[in-house]
Design a protein around this motif. Structure first.
Motif, PDB file in Angstrom:
ATOM      1  N   THR A   1      -3.410   3.351 -12.066  1.00 20.32           N
ATOM      2  CA  THR A   1      -2.198   2.844 -12.712  1.00 20.32           C
ATOM      3  C   THR A   1      -2.521   1.732 -13.703  1.00 20.32           C
ATOM      4  O   THR A   1      -1.994   1.708 -14.823  1.00 20.32           O
ATOM      5  CB  THR A   1      -1.214   2.332 -11.654  1.00 20.32           C
ATOM      6  N   VAL A   2      -3.389   0.814 -13.300  1.00 15.33           N
ATOM      7  CA  VAL A   2      -3.748  -0.302 -14.187  1.00 15.33           C
ATOM      8  C   VAL A   2      -4.427   0.206 -15.452  1.00 15.33           C
ATOM      9  O   VAL A   2      -4.067  -0.182 -16.575  1.00 15.33           O
ATOM     10  CB  VAL A   2      -4.660  -1.300 -13.439  1.00 15.33           C
TER      11      VAL A   2
ATOM     12  N   GLN B   1      -7.551   3.565  -5.279  1.00 14.44           N
ATOM     13  CA  GLN B   1      -7.657   4.509  -6.397  1.00 14.44           C
ATOM     14  C   GLN B   1      -6.358   4.565  -7.195  1.00 14.44           C
ATOM     15  O   GLN B   1      -6.371   4.552  -8.431  1.00 14.44           O
ATOM     16  CB  GLN B   1      -7.998   5.895  -5.860  1.00 14.44           C
ATOM     17  N   THR B   2      -5.230   4.611  -6.502  1.00 14.62           N
ATOM     18  CA  THR B   2      -3.936   4.640  -7.189  1.00 14.62           C
ATOM     19  C   THR B   2      -3.712   3.371  -8.000  1.00 14.62           C
ATOM     20  O   THR B   2      -3.219   3.418  -9.136  1.00 14.62           O
ATOM     21  CB  THR B   2      -2.803   4.814  -6.167  1.00 14.62           C
ATOM     22  N   TYR B   3      -4.091   2.237  -7.424  1.00 19.26           N
ATOM     23  CA  TYR B   3      -3.929   0.960  -8.135  1.00 19.26           C
ATOM     24  C   TYR B   3      -4.768   0.933  -9.410  1.00 19.26           C
ATOM     25  O   TYR B   3      -4.265   0.591 -10.494  1.00 19.26           O
ATOM     26  CB  TYR B   3      -4.324  -0.191  -7.214  1.00 19.26           C
TER      27      TYR B   3
ATOM     28  N   VAL C   1      -2.250  10.521 -18.318  1.00 16.46           N
ATOM     29  CA  VAL C   1      -3.365   9.603 -18.083  1.00 16.46           C
ATOM     30  C   VAL C   1      -3.322   9.026 -16.679  1.00 16.46           C
ATOM     31  O   VAL C   1      -4.340   8.948 -15.980  1.00 16.46           O
ATOM     32  CB  VAL C   1      -3.349   8.478 -19.137  1.00 16.46           C
ATOM     33  N   THR C   2      -2.136   8.602 -16.232  1.00 13.04           N
ATOM     34  CA  THR C   2      -2.041   7.905 -14.954  1.00 13.04           C
ATOM     35  C   THR C   2      -1.975   8.841 -13.756  1.00 13.04           C
ATOM     36  O   THR C   2      -2.383   8.464 -12.661  1.00 13.04           O
ATOM     37  CB  THR C   2      -0.801   6.993 -14.937  1.00 13.04           C
TER      38      THR C   2
ATOM     39  N   GLN D   1     -13.731   0.434 -14.515  1.00  9.77           N
ATOM     40  CA  GLN D   1     -12.651   0.856 -13.619  1.00  9.77           C
ATOM     41  C   GLN D   1     -12.599   2.371 -13.480  1.00  9.77           C
ATOM     42  O   GLN D   1     -12.342   2.894 -12.393  1.00  9.77           O
ATOM     43  CB  GLN D   1     -11.306   0.341 -14.135  1.00  9.77           C
ATOM     44  N   VAL D   2     -12.849   3.085 -14.585  1.00 12.14           N
ATOM     45  CA  VAL D   2     -12.854   4.553 -14.522  1.00 12.14           C
ATOM     46  C   VAL D   2     -13.973   5.042 -13.606  1.00 12.14           C
ATOM     47  O   VAL D   2     -13.800   6.002 -12.837  1.00 12.14           O
ATOM     48  CB  VAL D   2     -13.007   5.151 -15.934  1.00 12.14           C
TER      49      VAL D   2
END
Length: 223
Positions: free
Chosen positions: A79-80, A74-76, A128-129, A15-16
């Motif tokens: 956040t996850v 990207q925001t989703y 982090v978020t 994901q990163v």
């Protein structure tokens, strides 16, 4: 410290990687309108090429739409990943506290421990978020913008760089002030948690009512 933080992200490296890729793509799309504008003026309007003009206009409209969709994804993902990393961090911190000796708890205030587990980890969550992805996105945007400026006009780019040191200095000063404010805020939250734990527990309320110290407790809380 950096290695410890990196280990927290290791289970979510896929994901990163997608977040990093989306930042690169949006950075490239962000500078595309400048080149499209140049092409519209030099290659479409001046030669009166309406067919090329329509295609360039469609691209000008499509690029922000595509960039917006990528930004939502990207925001989703950010956040996850941030929420999962913070959950892992809270679990590790709680396990660490459970493994501490009784002597540690006799010398530590419950409010401080709660503040570390909630407020401090919450501050890390914000970094982090939001902050980490914003910093990376800004770096990519700056680099892509500088490259685009150099390709369009190196003279104007040199003129723009002349005022950069002023803004760097102002940003540095503001950053120092914000760090101090953040430190004081975290200390105040720890004190507030301790005071709440002491005065709103059964024993604390009983003592306050017995010795008529409610007003003193309220005054301490307002400070």
């Amino acid at each position: 410290m950096v290695r410890r933080v990196a280990r927290l992200f290791k289970p979510y490296r896929g994901q990163v990687g997608l977040v990093f890729l989306s930042i690169l793509v949006t950075g490239a799309l962000g500078v595309a309108p400048a080149f499209l504008t140049k092409a519209i003026i030099n290659q479409a309007l001046l030669p009166h090429d309406l067919h090329l003009l329509w295609r360039l206009v469609v691209l000008m409209i499509a690029i922000p739409l595509v960039s917006g969709v990528i930004g939502v994804g990207q925001t989703y993902l950010t956040t996850v990943v941030g929420q999962r990393v913070m959950q892992d961090l809270r679990n590790r911190l709680y396990e660490h506290l459970q493994a501490m000796s009784l002597r540690f708890f006799t010398g530590a205030r419950t409010g401080d421990l709660q503040s570390r587990l909630q407020n401090d980890v919450g501050g890390v969550q914000s970094v982090v978020t939001n902050t980490a992805s914003s910093v990376l996105s800004n770096v990519v945007t700056v680099l892509s913008t500088v490259v685009a400026m150099l390709l369009l006009s190196w003279q104007l780019t040199a003129l723009s760089f002349a005022v950069v040191p002023v803004f760097v200095f102002l940003t540095w000063r503001v950053g120092r002030a914000r760090r101090q404010v953040s430190k004081e805020t975290q200390e105040s939250l720890a004190e507030l948690s301790t005071l709440t734990e002491e005065t709103l527990s059964v024993s604390g309320v009983l003592l306050a009512k017995t010795f008529d110290r409610q007003r003193d407790a309220i005054a301490r809380y307002r400070e």
